[in-house]
Design a protein around this motif. Structure first.
Motif, PDB file in Angstrom:
ATOM      1  N   GLY A 190       0.803  -1.215   0.000  1.00  0.00           N
ATOM      2  CA  GLY A 190       0.000   0.000   0.000  1.00  0.00           C
ATOM      3  C   GLY A 190       0.836   1.264   0.000  1.00  0.00           C
ATOM      4  O   GLY A 190       2.051   1.240   0.218  1.00  0.00           O
ATOM      5  N   ARG A 191       0.199   2.366  -0.239  1.00  0.00           N
ATOM      6  CA  ARG A 191       0.827   3.675  -0.286  1.00  0.00           C
ATOM      7  C   ARG A 191       1.468   4.011   1.056  1.00  0.00           C
ATOM      8  O   ARG A 191       0.906   3.738   2.113  1.00  0.00           O
ATOM      9  CB  ARG A 191      -0.213   4.730  -0.642  1.00  0.00           C
ATOM     10  N   ILE A 195       4.798  10.634   1.126  1.00  0.00           N
ATOM     11  CA  ILE A 195       5.703  10.523  -0.014  1.00  0.00           C
ATOM     12  C   ILE A 195       6.741  11.638   0.077  1.00  0.00           C
ATOM     13  O   ILE A 195       6.390  12.803   0.282  1.00  0.00           O
ATOM     14  CB  ILE A 195       4.930  10.620  -1.332  1.00  0.00           C
ATOM     15  N   PRO A 196       8.024  11.305  -0.043  1.00  0.00           N
ATOM     16  CA  PRO A 196       9.066  12.341   0.043  1.00  0.00           C
ATOM     17  C   PRO A 196       8.815  13.462  -0.954  1.00  0.00           C
ATOM     18  O   PRO A 196       8.360  13.226  -2.086  1.00  0.00           O
ATOM     19  CB  PRO A 196      10.352  11.561  -0.304  1.00  0.00           C
ATOM     20  N   THR A 197       9.108  14.669  -0.546  1.00  0.00           N
ATOM     21  CA  THR A 197       8.870  15.835  -1.388  1.00  0.00           C
ATOM     22  C   THR A 197       9.576  15.733  -2.719  1.00  0.00           C
ATOM     23  O   THR A 197       9.021  16.104  -3.773  1.00  0.00           O
ATOM     24  CB  THR A 197       9.337  17.114  -0.656  1.00  0.00           C
ATOM     25  N   GLY A 212      -2.378   8.351 -16.448  1.00  0.00           N
ATOM     26  CA  GLY A 212      -3.179   8.045 -15.269  1.00  0.00           C
ATOM     27  C   GLY A 212      -2.315   7.509 -14.143  1.00  0.00           C
ATOM     28  O   GLY A 212      -1.081   7.545 -14.206  1.00  0.00           O
ATOM     29  N   GLU A 213      -2.962   7.002 -13.114  1.00  0.00           N
ATOM     30  CA  GLU A 213      -2.285   6.453 -11.948  1.00  0.00           C
ATOM     31  C   GLU A 213      -2.679   4.993 -11.754  1.00  0.00           C
ATOM     32  O   GLU A 213      -3.716   4.540 -12.246  1.00  0.00           O
ATOM     33  CB  GLU A 213      -2.636   7.266 -10.700  1.00  0.00           C
ATOM     34  N   VAL A 214      -1.847   4.265 -11.016  1.00  0.00           N
ATOM     35  CA  VAL A 214      -2.090   2.845 -10.779  1.00  0.00           C
ATOM     36  C   VAL A 214      -3.012   2.664  -9.583  1.00  0.00           C
ATOM     37  O   VAL A 214      -2.856   3.334  -8.563  1.00  0.00           O
ATOM     38  CB  VAL A 214      -0.767   2.091 -10.554  1.00  0.00           C
ATOM     39  N   VAL A 215      -3.951   1.763  -9.727  1.00  0.00           N
ATOM     40  CA  VAL A 215      -4.874   1.413  -8.648  1.00  0.00           C
ATOM     41  C   VAL A 215      -4.820  -0.104  -8.450  1.00  0.00           C
ATOM     42  O   VAL A 215      -4.840  -0.856  -9.436  1.00  0.00           O
ATOM     43  CB  VAL A 215      -6.317   1.842  -8.971  1.00  0.00           C
ATOM     44  N   TYR A 216      -4.755  -0.517  -7.184  1.00  0.00           N
ATOM     45  CA  TYR A 216      -4.747  -1.948  -6.878  1.00  0.00           C
ATOM     46  C   TYR A 216      -5.979  -2.266  -6.048  1.00  0.00           C
ATOM     47  O   TYR A 216      -6.141  -1.771  -4.939  1.00  0.00           O
ATOM     48  CB  TYR A 216      -3.480  -2.313  -6.090  1.00  0.00           C
ATOM     49  N   GLN A 217      -6.854  -3.072  -6.606  1.00  0.00           N
ATOM     50  CA  GLN A 217      -8.059  -3.456  -5.890  1.00  0.00           C
ATOM     51  C   GLN A 217      -8.528  -4.828  -6.376  1.00  0.00           C
ATOM     52  O   GLN A 217      -8.297  -5.210  -7.521  1.00  0.00           O
ATOM     53  CB  GLN A 217      -9.165  -2.413  -6.074  1.00  0.00           C
ATOM     54  N   TRP A 247       5.619   4.595 -11.141  1.00  0.00           N
ATOM     55  CA  TRP A 247       4.752   5.418 -10.291  1.00  0.00           C
ATOM     56  C   TRP A 247       4.323   4.615  -9.067  1.00  0.00           C
ATOM     57  O   TRP A 247       4.369   5.114  -7.937  1.00  0.00           O
ATOM     58  CB  TRP A 247       3.531   5.861 -11.091  1.00  0.00           C
ATOM     59  N   GLN A 248       3.913   3.381  -9.269  1.00  0.00           N
ATOM     60  CA  GLN A 248       3.444   2.541  -8.171  1.00  0.00           C
ATOM     61  C   GLN A 248       4.554   2.245  -7.168  1.00  0.00           C
ATOM     62  O   GLN A 248       4.344   2.289  -5.954  1.00  0.00           O
ATOM     63  CB  GLN A 248       2.884   1.218  -8.735  1.00  0.00           C
ATOM     64  N   LEU A 249       5.754   1.965  -7.657  1.00  0.00           N
ATOM     65  CA  LEU A 249       6.866   1.617  -6.765  1.00  0.00           C
ATOM     66  C   LEU A 249       7.364   2.822  -5.984  1.00  0.00           C
ATOM     67  O   LEU A 249       7.919   2.673  -4.891  1.00  0.00           O
ATOM     68  CB  LEU A 249       8.011   1.001  -7.577  1.00  0.00           C
ATOM     69  N   ILE A 250       7.165   4.012  -6.522  1.00  0.00           N
ATOM     70  CA  ILE A 250       7.523   5.227  -5.788  1.00  0.00           C
ATOM     71  C   ILE A 250       6.475   5.531  -4.730  1.00  0.00           C
ATOM     72  O   ILE A 250       6.797   5.831  -3.578  1.00  0.00           O
ATOM     73  CB  ILE A 250       7.687   6.419  -6.748  1.00  0.00           C
ATOM     74  N   GLN A 251       5.203   5.433  -5.091  1.00  0.00           N
ATOM     75  CA  GLN A 251       4.145   5.810  -4.160  1.00  0.00           C
ATOM     76  C   GLN A 251       4.025   4.835  -2.997  1.00  0.00           C
ATOM     77  O   GLN A 251       3.516   5.188  -1.947  1.00  0.00           O
ATOM     78  CB  GLN A 251       2.810   5.967  -4.896  1.00  0.00           C
ATOM     79  N   ASN A 252       4.508   3.603  -3.155  1.00  0.00           N
ATOM     80  CA  ASN A 252       4.483   2.682  -2.011  1.00  0.00           C
ATOM     81  C   ASN A 252       5.846   2.531  -1.339  1.00  0.00           C
ATOM     82  O   ASN A 252       6.049   1.646  -0.510  1.00  0.00           O
ATOM     83  CB  ASN A 252       3.912   1.309  -2.402  1.00  0.00           C
ATOM     84  N   GLY A 253       6.801   3.415  -1.702  1.00  0.00           N
ATOM     85  CA  GLY A 253       8.065   3.492  -0.983  1.00  0.00           C
ATOM     86  C   GLY A 253       9.114   2.485  -1.358  1.00  0.00           C
ATOM     87  O   GLY A 253      10.158   2.401  -0.694  1.00  0.00           O
ATOM     88  N   GLN A 254       8.920   1.736  -2.431  1.00  0.00           N
ATOM     89  CA  GLN A 254       9.908   0.739  -2.827  1.00  0.00           C
ATOM     90  C   GLN A 254      11.070   1.334  -3.606  1.00  0.00           C
ATOM     91  O   GLN A 254      12.122   0.719  -3.723  1.00  0.00           O
ATOM     92  CB  GLN A 254       9.229  -0.363  -3.644  1.00  0.00           C
ATOM     93  N   ILE A 255      10.856   2.514  -4.179  1.00  0.00           N
ATOM     94  CA  ILE A 255      11.947   3.256  -4.812  1.00  0.00           C
ATOM     95  C   ILE A 255      12.071   4.579  -4.091  1.00  0.00           C
ATOM     96  O   ILE A 255      11.199   5.441  -4.197  1.00  0.00           O
ATOM     97  CB  ILE A 255      11.672   3.494  -6.312  1.00  0.00           C
TER      98      ILE A 255
END
Length: 363
Positions: A190-191, A195-197, A212-217, A247-255
């Motif tokens: 999850g997010r 998120i770092p500035t 667009g943005e990634v959604v996981y559901q 985008w997804q890996l940044i928003q959930n902190g993996q990168i």
């Protein structure tokens, strides 16, 4: 310089790798790396993916939390399965510290013998059966205690096959390269709370390119378009999914700062018009203490990396090739034009010669 005795070993940079008879990398392969972006090129079968998987396997072993570490020897076991080595379930990682001199840290195990004079903070030795590689790392100071370690993005998309795959993997032995399972596990997180500035603008650029943005559901990934429409990942354009995944890996902190990103053929299914945008984003990531390794067959992407390299950036090109004795070697240079041999420009020259011969009726 004393070695830290209480550390996660997550804020590290690979500086040098020495491979001796490791899987397809035979007869000694050496490569010096930079803390920024390392671009690896080479013909098929020269070991680009093997090398990156080796580094990734060792790097992910840093996620083991070590408290009160004393100088000496420690053994770690990193889950690692290779499709070419059926039955190999673990890659043993052995780490050696200087047990005698806390001020220099200059005694390391190389090829079964002690070698003095290493300028690196520590090294690790990886084995599969009798195959061996030695990796040298620098420890970097960082205030980021949430660094995950490493992310490996394989050549093919895996997010389109997310539904039930991780659950199946925990109960059955399935023939998936472990890098795909690792990536899916990372992407499903999850997010993060904040998120770092320095990543916010990058995420905006990625969302703009991806549309667009990634959604996981419901155990599946979707691209949520600007109009709110949800497109299943399996129906999204392959090239756009590349940017959505970042985008997804940044928003959930993996990168994030302190991590390492490995990407095997990021140019796969990517329109040449988007190469420059991808190179721009990768160079921007490297400016935030993220070491990056990419393997590519695309000359446009390689040149775009150099195009977006600014003063103070760290960029190195590595050409893997077979010499006259069919032994794999590595040539490294800070400029793409300085690589020799260079399989990418070599292919372009051969094509040009063939076109000229055909035009003048010599074919």
């Amino acid at each position: 310089m004393t070695h830290p005795t209480c550390c996660y070993y997550k804020e590290t940079v690979l500086r040098r790798i020495v491979v001796n008879d490791f899987l397809t990398l035979q007869n000694g392969v050496e490569m010096n790396c930079v803390p920024g972006v390392n671009v690896i090129i080479g013909e098929n079968g020269t070991g680009k993916s093997t090398l990156m998987k080796l580094i990734y396997a060792v790097r992910t072993s840093f996620d083991t939390e070590v408290y009160g570490m004393e100088h000496g020897q420690m053994s770690l076991f990193v889950p690692f399965r290779d499709k070419n080595y059926d039955g190999v379930e673990h890659l043993p990682i052995r780490q050696y510290f200087d047990a005698d001199d806390e001020s220099t840290n200059d005694v390391w195990l190389m090829g079964g013998e002690l070698a003095k004079g290493s300028r690196y903070d520590y090294c690790r030795e990886a084995h599969i059966d009798d195959d061996k590689a030695v990796l040298y790392f620098d420890v970097l100071g960082s205030d980021n205690d949430d660094a995950h370690g490493a992310v490996f993005i394989p050549e093919k998309d895996i997010l389109s096959h997310s539904k039930g795959l991780l659950a199946l993997n925990t109960k059955r032995s399935i023939p998936f390269d472990k890098t795909y399972i690792d990536l899916l596990s990372s992407a499903e997180l999850g997010r993060i709370r904040e998120i770092p500035t320095y990543m916010i603008d990058l995420m905006k650029k990625l969302a703009q390119v991806a549309g667009g943005e990634v959604v996981y559901q419901n155990d599946q990934f979707y691209m949520k378009k600007a109009n709110g429409q949800l497109i299943p990942f399996s129906y999204e354009a392959s090239g756009l999914k590349r940017f959505g995944l970042l985008w997804q890996l940044i928003q959930n902190g993996q990168i994030q700062s302190g991590n390492v990103l490995f990407w095997d053929e990021p140019d796969n299914s990517l329109n040449p018009m988007l190469m420059s945008k991808l190179a721009e984003i990768l160079m921007e990531l490297s400016r935030h203490q993220i070491q990056i390794f990419i393997a590519t067959h695309n000359e446009t992407l390689a040149r775009c990396m150099a195009l977006h390299c600014k003063d103070g950036d760290s960029l190195m090109f590595h050409a893997m090739y077979r010499d006259g004795q069919q032994k794999i070697r590595v040539c490294s240079a800070p400029s793409f034009e300085q690589l020799d041999p260079n399989s990418l420009t070599g292919a372009r020259v051969k094509l040009y010669d063939a076109e000229m011969a055909k035009a003048f009726g010599h074919v």
